[in-house]
Structure formats: structure tokens, C-alpha cells
Design an enzyme around this catalytic site. Structure first.
Site: not given
Ligand code: ADP
Length: 164
Positions: A17, A41, A90, A128
Site C-alpha cells: 500500500h 466486513k 497485483r 493485509s
């Protein structure tokens, strides 16, 4: 003035990040790192903790501020006078969902243009959730999160999660 927003859950912020945030800071006049609060979430770290981690890791970058948002990103873009959303990409796995989000945000706010920056090779498979998993199991997370916050994250993860 070109204002960009870097949105994400940052639960917690990783070296991947920070690389994207730093590069966005070089491309735009001002960058708002936006902690997105997703009610569906359950986050491990509280919003305040996530903001604090990002602030500590970006304190050396003059044109970065940190904020949080509970509503739609497209609405935040209008309110903040930002015009660009910067996302890191990514492996191929990011493509589908990121394209879907970019197109949806553009539909909701025609001014919201998304720009993708490729992840650096060393961050390509870093997430993460990987940090949370490794940290909880007592693994060394130094490779994955900035030194400024590594110890605190490690301690909190080993205590069984933070910010609840
Ligand atoms: P995660 O998928 O790790 O939970 P976020 O939702 O916080 O991450 O992601 C916010 C943004 O940061 C997304 O655009 C995501 O593609 C990007 N990002 C996440 N991890 C990396 C990384 N290792 N390298 C580059 N960009 C990343």
C-alpha cells in the site's frame, strides 16, 4: 490542482500500500488516503488504528492526508473535489474486481477516473489478510509492514485481534 484518492481497507496498511501511496504522491498534487469503512466486513483493526498506522508511515510525504469514508466512494470523490482514484494492481486476480469497481464508480460519478499502478514485484503477492494470518500465528511480519508500525501490529495480532 489534481487531487487523487487512494481507497482501501488498509487492515492493516502494508509495504505494498505504502509503495502505491508514495508513487501516487509523485504523480498528483495531493493524495487523500481513504480508509473505507465496509459495514459488511468485520475489520481486525479499528478505523482510528488504521488511520494512525497510515499517518505514521506517510509522515515524511508532504502531500498526503488520511481520511475515512462510510459511504459511497463516488460521493466522497464529489465532496472532496478529487478527480482521480488510484488503485494498485497485483497479480491477474485483482483485474476483474478492480475493473468492475472502476466502471461502477465512473457510472455513479462521471468525473471519477480510475488510474491503476502496477504493484512492485516484491509486493505482488502481499495482502493485509496475509499479514493478519502470519502475525496471529507468531510469524515475522517485518518483510510485509513498515518498520514504524511492525511491533505494534505484531503485539496486537498476537493478543487475538485489535480494535474490537
Ligand atoms: P487488501 O486487498 O490487501 O485488503 P485493500 O483493500 O486495503 O487491500 O487495498 C487497497 C488498494 O491497495 C487496492 O487497490 C489494492 O489493489 C491495493 N493493494 C493492496 N495490496 C497491494 C500490494 N501488495 N501492492 C500494490 N497494491 C496493493
Amino acid at each position: 490542482m489534481r487531487i487523487a484518492v487512494c481507497p482501501g481497507s488498509f487492515d492493516p496498511v502494508t509495504k505494498g500500500h505504502i509503495d502505491i501511496i508514495r508513487r501516487a504522491g509523485m504523480l498528483f498534487d495531493h493524495v487523500i488516503v481513504l480508509v473505507s469503512v465496509n459495514p459488511d466486513k468485520q475489520a481486525t483493526f479499528s478505523v482510528d488504528e488504521r488511520i494512525d498506522f497510515i499517518k505514521r508511515c506517510t509522515s515524511g510525504i508532504h502531500n498526503i492526508t488520511v481520511d475515512y469514508n462510510e459511504g459511497l466512494l463516488a460521493d466522497y470523490i464529489s465532496k472532496s473535489k478529487a478527480s482521480v482514484i488510484v488503485k494498485g494492481l497485483r497479480a491477474m486476480s485483482d483485474f476483474e474486481s478492480e475493473f468492475q469497481m472502476a466502471i461502477t464508480n465512473k457510472k455513479l460519478n462521471s468525473n471519477a477516473e480510475t488510474v491503476f499502478l502496477p504493484a512492485m514485484e516484491e509486493n505482488m503477492y502481499l495482502s493485509s489478510s496475509q499479514v493478519r494470518q502470519i502475525g496471529r500465528l507468531g510469524g515475522d511480519i517485518r518483510l510485509f509492514v513498515p518498520a514504524e508500525i511492525e511491533e505494534e501490529i505484531q503485539i496486537k495480532l498476537q493478543k487475538g485481534g485489535a480494535g474490537k
